[in-house]
Design an enzyme around this catalytic site. Structure first.
Site, PDB file in Angstrom:
ATOM      1  N   HIS A  30      -5.018   6.649 -36.895  1.00  0.00           N
ATOM      2  CA  HIS A  30      -4.577   6.699 -35.501  1.00  0.00           C
ATOM      3  C   HIS A  30      -4.800   5.372 -34.777  1.00  0.00           C
ATOM      4  O   HIS A  30      -5.782   4.674 -35.003  1.00  0.00           O
ATOM      5  CB  HIS A  30      -5.306   7.820 -34.757  1.00  0.00           C
ATOM      6  N   ASP A  31      -3.836   5.015 -33.945  1.00  0.00           N
ATOM      7  CA  ASP A  31      -3.912   3.864 -33.049  1.00  0.00           C
ATOM      8  C   ASP A  31      -3.879   2.522 -33.760  1.00  0.00           C
ATOM      9  O   ASP A  31      -4.144   1.489 -33.133  1.00  0.00           O
ATOM     10  CB  ASP A  31      -5.150   3.933 -32.147  1.00  0.00           C
ATOM     11  N   GLY A  81      -9.232   3.853 -37.800  1.00  0.00           N
ATOM     12  CA  GLY A  81      -8.602   3.908 -36.487  1.00  0.00           C
ATOM     13  C   GLY A  81      -8.688   2.596 -35.729  1.00  0.00           C
ATOM     14  O   GLY A  81      -9.645   1.845 -35.843  1.00  0.00           O
TER      15      GLY A  81
END
Length: 280
Positions: free
Chosen positions: A121-122, A139
């Site tokens: 994520h991200d 992340g």
């Protein structure tokens, strides 16, 4: 204008561009956008607010846009964007963003994610990046354009990897890697710079010699790093590649220390240093 296999499941609301090919067993969520000529070969899952750019090609059992592996995430409306022409191989996973970042996980154009690579994520992955088999990005990792990350390498969350950097296979990356840097080992250590990658992209021999001198000054000579950085800027700052390294080091968005210098640990891999390091 799209070729959709009868066993594929395409939710109402999904946007499918012209020339797309969606193979058997694929599952497409209601907020997904596939731009023109995307190909999902078979058994691919694309979920969430996910956009695949034109000509993206995804191999079986890859998943894109699934919820992040983050306990803070409570199904907020985050997304995932994959740039045009990117190749995603078997079993790769790219998760949509969590909370606390930009809200978008991004993979640039013309990248290649080999089998079972993971983009958490991200993450922000620049254009032309190659992630070899089983690479793991934690992340909020930033990987700038043209970087190469070797098979089985693990990159800790919030690490930044500069443009055209090269990470050896099985490396454990816990600190930031400057542009053009070449790192090796567990934990990863800076052992040179990506000479071959720079030559392939038009760097001159004079620029390579300058980068070797800057690498030696910053990472091999004794002294306080801030003073050495100022000296590098004063002596070599007019060179755009050196200026890029200095800007990376001074970027206030960085949250981790720079990778530490080291030497190649395995004599049998000396040829890798010769080809991809500083040649010294």
């Amino acid at each position: 204008m799209a070729d959709i296999h009868p066993t594929a499941s395409v939710a109402e609301g999904a946007v499918i561009g012209d020339g797309c090919r969606i193979g058997p067993g694929c599952v497409i969520g209601p907020e997904v956008v596939l731009e023109d000529n995307v190909e999902l070969i078979a058994h691919v899952i694309v979920e969430g607010r996910t956009r695949l750019g034109a000509g993206v090609r995804v191999f079986p059992f890859a998943t894109i846009g699934m919820a992040p592996q983050d306990l803070k995430y409570k199904n907020e409306p985050t997304g995932c964007v994959i740039g045009a022409g990117t190749l995603v191989r078997e079993g790769a996973t790219i998760h949509r963003a969590s909370v606390g970042g930009s809200g978008i996980t991004t993979v640039g154009a013309n990248c290649m994610l080999m089998a079972v690579a993971h983009v958490a994520h991200d993450c922000v992955v620049g254009d032309g990046v190659i992630l070899a088999n089983n690479v793991m990005l934690g992340g909020h990792v930033h990987v700038d354009a043209g970087a190469f990350i070797g098979g089985g390498a693990a990159v800790h969350q919030t690490v930044r990897i500069g443009r055209l950097a090269m990470v050896s296979g099985l490396a454990g990356v816990t600190n930031d890697i400057p542009p053009f840097g070449y790192v090796f080992g567990l934990p990863a250590r800076l052992v040179g710079f990506n000479k071959i990658g720079l030559l392939r992209r038009g760097a001159s021999r004079d620029q390579l010699r300058t980068l070797r001198d800057v690498n030696n000054l910053l990472f091999k000579e004794p002294g306080e790093f801030s003073a050495k950085l100022a000296e590098a800027e004063s002596r070599y700052g007019a060179d755009p590649l050196v200026a890029e390294i200095i800007a990376f080091v001074r970027n206030p968005a960085r949250r981790r220390q720079l990778v530490r210098p080291g030497r190649m640990a395995a004599p049998e891999l000396g040829g890798v240093e010769e080809e991809n390091g500083d040649g010294s």
